[in-house]
Each structure stands twice: as structure tokens, then as C-alpha cells.
Write a protein that holds these residues in place. Structure first.
Motif, short mmCIF file in Angstrom:
data_model
loop_
_atom_site.label_atom_id
_atom_site.label_comp_id
_atom_site.label_asym_id
_atom_site.label_seq_id
_atom_site.Cartn_x
_atom_site.Cartn_y
_atom_site.Cartn_z
N MET A 1 46.76 -3.92 -14.69
CA MET A 1 47.06 -3.78 -16.12
C MET A 1 46.16 -4.73 -16.90
O MET A 1 46.33 -5.95 -16.87
CB MET A 1 48.54 -4.09 -16.41
N SER A 2 45.18 -4.17 -17.58
CA SER A 2 44.24 -5.00 -18.32
C SER A 2 43.33 -4.08 -19.12
O SER A 2 43.35 -2.85 -18.96
CB SER A 2 43.40 -5.86 -17.36
N ARG A 3 42.51 -4.67 -19.97
CA ARG A 3 41.44 -3.92 -20.61
C ARG A 3 40.48 -3.43 -19.53
O ARG A 3 40.13 -4.17 -18.61
CB ARG A 3 40.71 -4.85 -21.60
N ILE A 4 40.07 -2.18 -19.61
CA ILE A 4 39.18 -1.61 -18.61
C ILE A 4 37.75 -1.97 -18.99
O ILE A 4 37.19 -1.43 -19.95
CB ILE A 4 39.34 -0.07 -18.50
N HIS A 5 37.17 -2.90 -18.24
CA HIS A 5 35.88 -3.49 -18.62
C HIS A 5 35.18 -3.94 -17.34
O HIS A 5 35.85 -4.31 -16.36
CB HIS A 5 36.13 -4.69 -19.55
N PRO A 6 33.84 -3.93 -17.30
CA PRO A 6 33.13 -4.37 -16.08
C PRO A 6 33.50 -5.77 -15.62
O PRO A 6 33.40 -6.09 -14.43
CB PRO A 6 31.66 -4.30 -16.51
N LYS A 7 33.95 -6.61 -16.53
CA LYS A 7 34.35 -7.97 -16.19
C LYS A 7 35.54 -8.00 -15.23
O LYS A 7 35.74 -8.97 -14.49
CB LYS A 7 34.71 -8.71 -17.49
N LYS A 8 36.33 -6.93 -15.22
CA LYS A 8 37.61 -6.96 -14.52
C LYS A 8 37.53 -6.66 -13.03
O LYS A 8 38.53 -6.70 -12.33
CB LYS A 8 38.59 -5.97 -15.18
N GLY A 9 36.34 -6.31 -12.54
CA GLY A 9 36.15 -6.20 -11.10
C GLY A 9 36.74 -5.00 -10.41
O GLY A 9 36.97 -5.03 -9.19
N LEU A 10 36.97 -3.92 -11.14
CA LEU A 10 37.48 -2.71 -10.48
C LEU A 10 36.50 -2.17 -9.46
O LEU A 10 36.91 -1.48 -8.50
CB LEU A 10 37.78 -1.63 -11.54
N ASP B 1 32.64 5.81 -21.76
CA ASP B 1 31.61 5.91 -20.73
C ASP B 1 32.02 5.14 -19.48
O ASP B 1 31.83 5.62 -18.35
CB ASP B 1 30.27 5.37 -21.26
N TYR B 2 32.58 3.96 -19.68
CA TYR B 2 32.98 3.16 -18.52
C TYR B 2 34.22 3.76 -17.85
O TYR B 2 34.33 3.71 -16.61
CB TYR B 2 33.25 1.71 -18.94
N MET B 3 35.13 4.31 -18.62
CA MET B 3 36.29 4.97 -18.03
C MET B 3 35.84 6.12 -17.13
O MET B 3 36.41 6.34 -16.05
CB MET B 3 37.22 5.49 -19.12
N ASN B 4 34.81 6.85 -17.54
CA ASN B 4 34.27 7.93 -16.71
C ASN B 4 33.69 7.38 -15.41
O ASN B 4 33.82 8.00 -14.35
CB ASN B 4 33.21 8.70 -17.48
N GLN B 5 33.03 6.22 -15.50
CA GLN B 5 32.50 5.59 -14.29
C GLN B 5 33.61 5.24 -13.31
O GLN B 5 33.47 5.41 -12.09
CB GLN B 5 31.71 4.33 -14.66
N ILE B 6 34.72 4.73 -13.84
CA ILE B 6 35.85 4.37 -12.99
C ILE B 6 36.45 5.61 -12.33
O ILE B 6 36.81 5.60 -11.14
CB ILE B 6 36.91 3.59 -13.79
N GLN B 7 36.57 6.67 -13.09
CA GLN B 7 37.10 7.91 -12.51
C GLN B 7 36.18 8.43 -11.41
O GLN B 7 36.66 8.90 -10.36
CB GLN B 7 37.29 8.96 -13.60
N ASP B 8 34.87 8.33 -11.60
CA ASP B 8 33.91 8.73 -10.56
C ASP B 8 34.07 7.85 -9.33
O ASP B 8 33.97 8.33 -8.19
CB ASP B 8 32.48 8.63 -11.09
N LEU B 9 34.31 6.55 -9.55
CA LEU B 9 34.47 5.62 -8.43
C LEU B 9 35.73 5.93 -7.63
O LEU B 9 35.73 5.86 -6.39
CB LEU B 9 34.52 4.18 -8.97
N LEU B 10 36.79 6.31 -8.33
CA LEU B 10 38.03 6.70 -7.64
C LEU B 10 37.81 7.94 -6.78
O LEU B 10 38.32 8.04 -5.65
CB LEU B 10 39.13 6.96 -8.67
N GLU B 11 37.04 8.90 -7.33
CA GLU B 11 36.73 10.10 -6.56
C GLU B 11 35.87 9.76 -5.34
O GLU B 11 36.11 10.24 -4.23
CB GLU B 11 35.99 11.10 -7.46
N LYS B 12 34.86 8.95 -5.56
CA LYS B 12 33.94 8.58 -4.48
C LYS B 12 34.68 7.93 -3.32
O LYS B 12 34.38 8.20 -2.14
CB LYS B 12 32.87 7.64 -5.02
#
Length: 397
Positions: free
Chosen positions: A221-230, A256-267
Motif C-alpha cells: 500500500m503506497s504510491r506506485i512509483h519506481p522508488k518503491k521497489g516493485l 505509463d508506470y502502472m502499465n509497466q507494473i501490469q506487464d511485470l505481473l504478467e511476465k
């Protein structure tokens, strides 16, 4: 005593610091300090729909605390927009800053904060600055050249003329000392509200997510940002393909970053067990915090970690990385798990949580009691009032 808090934005998209300043002012006012907020209508790419140029204390979304919003310059160029320039805010500060006994500035490297400190210097109004982790090593490495120029030409003088710097964790102060700036400072954490227990929170959350009772919930639970280490957490979770668990991501970010995270979840093949629930607040937020089995925040850098404290206050153990400034406290008090920012290290810690769920629960129970004793907003506000009295133009409270 009249205290003015200045911050570039109180929008939810800006994360914990925006929430913290509202809670800070609310706690100060509960102890009869005349505290207000001045900010802009910044809302990331958008603008907040709020009244401008007037003092209002009737906005429930912002805690019903006295707050003035001024219009932010909003060009399409992201770097300029993020700087949050506001001519109206500047004019108001120039005319009214001497009405206050002390100024509490939140953030650096942003127009509202920089101009507030500059005007306070010219008008001989004492101020302190809470740099929000922006003087930490990781933050200074982002847009490094631009920040070095800004720090050396503009912000260094502002900081050196401050009465003191306000850090929220000892680790943040230690990283600041590496800069070699001789500035008085103090460490005072954010407070937290201890939530009312929600009966059967775990069952209720599983009903909402439509998952079986026995499946553990891991909550980010946090702001979705590259800093957060997902980018480290998601590969770590992918190592448990044969384990039953649900992964919840609660928060918003740039599209744009949310889309990257969704791609990472799929990958990494965990999208089918991941629940992207967006920003949550109020009772819903409390339900997620109390209903989860483990809270995770695998950040590169956090000068405090408000969501971590909120999770601990809810009695939910945490898994955080060393970059979260309160990690030494979590480790010392055994309130959760601390791992290196590395997918293998994070996975190893998650494995420990899976294998010993009762130990994790004991950490959570211990956390709830510890946070209630040491992080109440009333206690934090009392300490802050004493600090203001030390530096303000008039020390009579």
C-alpha cells in the motif's frame, strides 16, 4: 503562537508527506496552537478542484484544517509543472509571512518551499525545514546534475539559514550528515492514529477479494512509483508459484508506470493472484491494513514510511527494506522483517513468513502496543510545540 506550514502539495497523489502535514496541523490545533497550511492546487498532472486564494477549514478531504490553496503554473512540460511555480503564492507570502511566529517548510527542490525560505530570510522570520528525504543519497542521485546545481546555487543558503532541519528518522539524519552541512537538526517522527479494531477484518477482506479464508494476503500500500521497489518485490513473489497467497497492490501512480507494473505481473506469472485495488482511504484502508497478513514496502529510500507505521498500528507485521528509514526500529523492536533490496533476499524473508505464520502474528501484536506507546500524534505535537517555542519570534504559547 502562529505557525505557518508550507508544502508544495497536499494532494493524495503525492503520498505520505501530504497526509502527514495535515495530521500534524490537526494535532497542533488540538493543543491550542494557531497552525495553518499554505500550498498549491497541484495534483500531479492535474489540478485540485479547491477554492483558491482564501483560507478555508471546511474541506473534509483535507482534515478540516485551515488551509490556503494557490494556483500552480500548469504547462505541458513535466519538469516545469513538477516545480509547482505559483505567482499568487509568492505574492501572498511576501505580504503575510511576517504575520507568523515561525514557518515550518516541508520539502526542498520545489518552488513553494524554496520561495518560502527565501522570503522568510528576507523578512527575518524564523523557519525550520522538513526535507522529506530529499537530502538522502538515493534521492540526490535522481536527476543528479540538476539537483547539485539547485542545491549549490539556491537551496544550500536556504538550508544554512534555517533554524533547524526536521528529520523523521535517525537514518535520514545520518545520510544528511554525509553532505557535510553544519545545520542544527532534530529527529521527530510522524504520529499515527491507532485505528478502531474491525471485527473479523480478515474474513471481511477475503469476502471483498473473493479468496478463500486460508490464503494469506500480502499487501503493498503506497504510491506506485519506481522508488518503491516493485521491480524487486514482484520477481520475489514469483518464486512462490506453488504456494497459495494473494497479492494486493493498493495505490495509484502515473498511467505509463502502472502499465509497466501490469506487464511485470504478467511476465512473472502472478497477475492472476494480484488485486490492483487503486487508492484506498478511511475505513476501507483500515480494513485492508487489518485484514492483511503481511504488509510489504520494498523501497529504495523512505525518509520515514507512514504506511509502515499505519500497518504496525493496525497490528499487521511488515516486511521492509533497509532503505526505509524506520527499519532499524522495526528490527530492534522485532516488529516485522527487514531485508536487503534484492529479490533473492526479499524472497527468503517471504519464505520465513510462510513457514512461521504464528511468529509473524506475534510480531504484529507486539507492534500494535509499541506504536501506541511511542507514536501518538498528541505526543508528537507536544514535542513539536517545544521545538517551535525554542525558535519562534515569540515563545509564549
Amino acid at each position: 503562537m502562529k505557525v505557518l506550514h508550507i508544502i508544495p502539495s497536499v494532494a493524495k497523489v503525492r503520498g505520505g508527506p501530504s497526509k502527514a502535514v495535515i495530521e500534524m496541523v490537526k494535532a497542533l490545533r488540538s493543543q491550542n496552537v494557531d497552525a495553518e497550511i499554505v500550498t498549491t492546487n497541484d495534483n500531479g498532472k492535474d489540478l485540485l478542484d479547491v477554492p483558491l486564494d482564501i483560507l478555508t477549514d471546511r474541506l473534509e478531504e483535507y482534515g478540516n484544517v485551515p488551509i490556503r490553496f494557490f494556483s500552480r503554473f500548469s504547462p505541458n512540460l513535466n519538469a516545469v509543472r513538477e516545480f509547482a511555480y505559483s505567482g499568487a503564492l509568492t505574492a501572498w507570502l511576501w505580504q503575510h509571512i511576517t504575520d507568523y511566529d515561525i514557518i515550518h517548510v516541508h520539502a526542498i527542490f520545489s518552488y513553494a518551499s524554496t520561495i518560502a525560505m527565501a522570503i522568510a530570510r528576507i523578512k527575518n522570520v524564523p523557519y525550520i525545514n522538513r526535507p522529506l528525504g530529499q537530502l538522502c543519497e538515493w534521492s540526490l542521485q535522481q536527476s543528479k546534475l540538476r539537483k547539485q546545481i539547485y542545491l549549490n546555487i539556491i537551496e544550500r543558503s536556504n538550508l544554512l539559514h534555517s533554524q533547524s532541519l526536521h528529520f523523521t528518522a535517525e537514518q535520514e539524519r545520518e545520510e544528511f550528515h554525509q553532505l557535510g552541512l553544519n545545520i542544527p537538526n532534530f529527529v521527530l517522527p510522524h504520529g499515527v492514529h491507532i485505528p478502531e479494531p474491525i471485527p473479523d477484518a480478515q474474513d471481511k477482506l477475503r469476502q471483498i477479494l473473493q479468496i478463500p479464508h486460508q490464503i494469506p494476503i500480502i499487501l503493498f500500500m503506497s504510491r506506485i512509483h519506481p522508488k518503491k521497489g516493485l521491480e524487486y518485490l514482484i520477481p520475489a513473489l514469483s518464486k512462490f508459484q506453488d504456494s497459495n497467497f494473494a497479492f494486493v497492490i493498493a495505490g495509484n501512480g502515473e498511467s505509463d508506470y502502472m502499465n509497466q507494473i501490469q506487464d511485470l505481473l504478467e511476465k512473472h506469472r502472478i497477475s492472476d493472484r494480484t488485486h490492483l485495488v487503486g487508492f484506498v482511504n478511511g475505513e476501507t484502508k483500515n480494513l485492508y491494513l487489518q485484514g492483511a497478513d503481511l504488509f510489504v514496502l520494498t523501497s529504495h529510500s523512505e525518509n520515514f514510511g507512514i504506511a509502515v507505521i499505519e500497518s504496525l498500528a493496525a497490528g499487521t507485521p511488515v516486511l521492509i527494506t533497509n532503505g526505509v528509514a524506520i527499519s532499524p526500529m522495526v528490527k530492534e523492536q522485532d516488529l516485522g522483517y527487514v531485508a536487503q533490496l534484492d529479490s533473492e533476499a526479499i524472497a527468503s524473508t517471504i519464505q520465513e513468513f510462510f513457514e512461521h505464520p504464528q511468529v509473524a502474528k506475534q510480531k504484529g501484536d507486539r507492534a500494535q502496543q509499541y506504536i501506541a506507546e511511542h507514536y501518538s500524534w498528541a505526543k508528537i505535537a507536544h514535542s513539536l510545540i517545544n521545538i517551535y517555542a525554542k525558535y519562534a519570534k515569540y515563545t509564549k504559547l
